[in-house]
Design a protein around this motif. Structure first.
Motif, PDB file in Angstrom:
ATOM      1  N   ASN A  59       0.935  -1.293  -0.097  1.00 31.84           N
ATOM      2  CA  ASN A  59       0.160  -0.015  -0.025  1.00 31.84           C
ATOM      3  C   ASN A  59       0.948   1.360   0.116  1.00 31.84           C
ATOM      4  O   ASN A  59       2.074   1.238   0.429  1.00 31.84           O
ATOM      5  CB  ASN A  59      -1.060   0.130   1.210  1.00 31.84           C
ATOM      6  CG  ASN A  59      -0.296   0.119   2.441  1.00 31.84           C
ATOM      7  OD1 ASN A  59       0.717  -0.013   2.568  1.00 31.84           O
ATOM      8  ND2 ASN A  59      -1.070  -0.148   3.544  1.00 31.84           N
ATOM      9  N   GLY A  60       0.340   2.363  -0.171  1.00 29.94           N
ATOM     10  CA  GLY A  60       1.087   3.650  -0.308  1.00 29.94           C
ATOM     11  C   GLY A  60       0.866   4.282  -1.832  1.00 29.94           C
ATOM     12  O   GLY A  60       0.140   3.848  -2.616  1.00 29.94           O
ATOM     13  N   PRO A 118       4.533   5.819   2.079  1.00 26.57           N
ATOM     14  CA  PRO A 118       4.225   4.582   2.422  1.00 26.57           C
ATOM     15  C   PRO A 118       2.901   4.328   3.522  1.00 26.57           C
ATOM     16  O   PRO A 118       2.812   5.434   4.137  1.00 26.57           O
ATOM     17  CB  PRO A 118       5.560   3.955   3.120  1.00 26.57           C
ATOM     18  CG  PRO A 118       6.135   5.042   3.629  1.00 26.57           C
ATOM     19  CD  PRO A 118       5.868   6.196   2.773  1.00 26.57           C
ATOM     20  N   GLU A 119       2.389   3.389   3.696  1.00 26.52           N
ATOM     21  CA  GLU A 119       1.460   2.935   4.765  1.00 26.52           C
ATOM     22  C   GLU A 119       0.274   4.081   4.575  1.00 26.52           C
ATOM     23  O   GLU A 119      -0.179   4.397   5.679  1.00 26.52           O
ATOM     24  CB  GLU A 119       2.172   3.046   6.130  1.00 26.52           C
ATOM     25  CG  GLU A 119       3.447   2.155   6.284  1.00 26.52           C
ATOM     26  CD  GLU A 119       3.018   0.762   6.071  1.00 26.52           C
ATOM     27  OE1 GLU A 119       1.991   0.085   6.511  1.00 26.52           O
ATOM     28  OE2 GLU A 119       3.712  -0.042   5.310  1.00 26.52           O
TER      29      GLU A 119
END
Length: 199
Positions: free
Chosen positions: A77-78, A93-94
């Motif tokens: 994800n990101g 990110p994240e």
């Protein structure tokens, strides 16, 4: 599908995988995304850029120079950035990008739970709000974001443009004559699924 300039004839563009769900275009090519892949499409053919079998592409949009911003949700994800003929590079990110708006050198990223992120004139991304953003769109010279509360906010001034009663906007689209079409989600079914704002 691809059309002639007059829009009279349409044919399937075989360079795109048959299950392509998202597309972003620029003057020298396009980007196509089946759920778990990202492809670069140009006059020479196609190139697989990313493949994440346990993730899905949520949205993508390209700047005028072809630089693409793509959101992934799932195991990977990101937010990722890809230049034409380049490799994908993760830049945030994240987070779970939901909708992406790229225009000139400005990029706006609405996320499911991490607020709104922006990069203006090529600067690094900054988080400009928290929580969930249900939709984002450029309307005229403004950028509007929709919130789960039903409010639609001008991201530059932070002023509430309007409030959807009994639901929230899941998509915002500018129409002619100063009107805006909203696709509305209403868990209680109190709001009509399609609404038009005037002025």
């Amino acid at each position: 599908m691809r059309s002639t300039p007059t829009l009279e004839t349409w044919e399937r563009d075989s360079r795109f995988p048959p299950d392509t769900k998202r597309v972003a275009t620029w003057k020298d090519g396009a980007w196509g995304a089946p759920p778990t892949q990202l492809w670069e499409i140009n006059a020479l053919g196609k190139r697989l850029v990313q493949q994440n079998p346990q993730s899905v592409v949520t949205d993508l949009d390209a700047r005028e120079d072809g630089v693409l911003f793509v959101g992934w949700r799932g195991r990977t994800n990101g937010l990722w950035r890809v230049e034409p003929q380049g490799d994908a590079k993760q830049i945030i990110p994240e987070i779970e990008p939901w909708q992406i708006v790229a225009e000139n050198r400005d990029v706006w990223v609405a996320t499911i739970a991490n607020g709104l992120w922006s990069s203006e004139d090529g600067q690094p991304f900054e988080q400009v709000s928290t929580g969930s953003v249900t939709s984002i769109a450029r309307v005229g010279n403004e950028v509007w974001m929709a919130l789960p509360t039903g409010q639609i906010v001008d991201v530059h001034t932070q002023e509430v443009v309007t409030t959807v009663e009994g639901g929230f906007a899941s998509h915002i689209a500018e129409l002619d004559n100063g009107k805006v079409l909203l696709t509305v989600v209403s868990p209680t079914r109190q709001a009509h699924p399609f609404q038009v704002l005037s002025d």
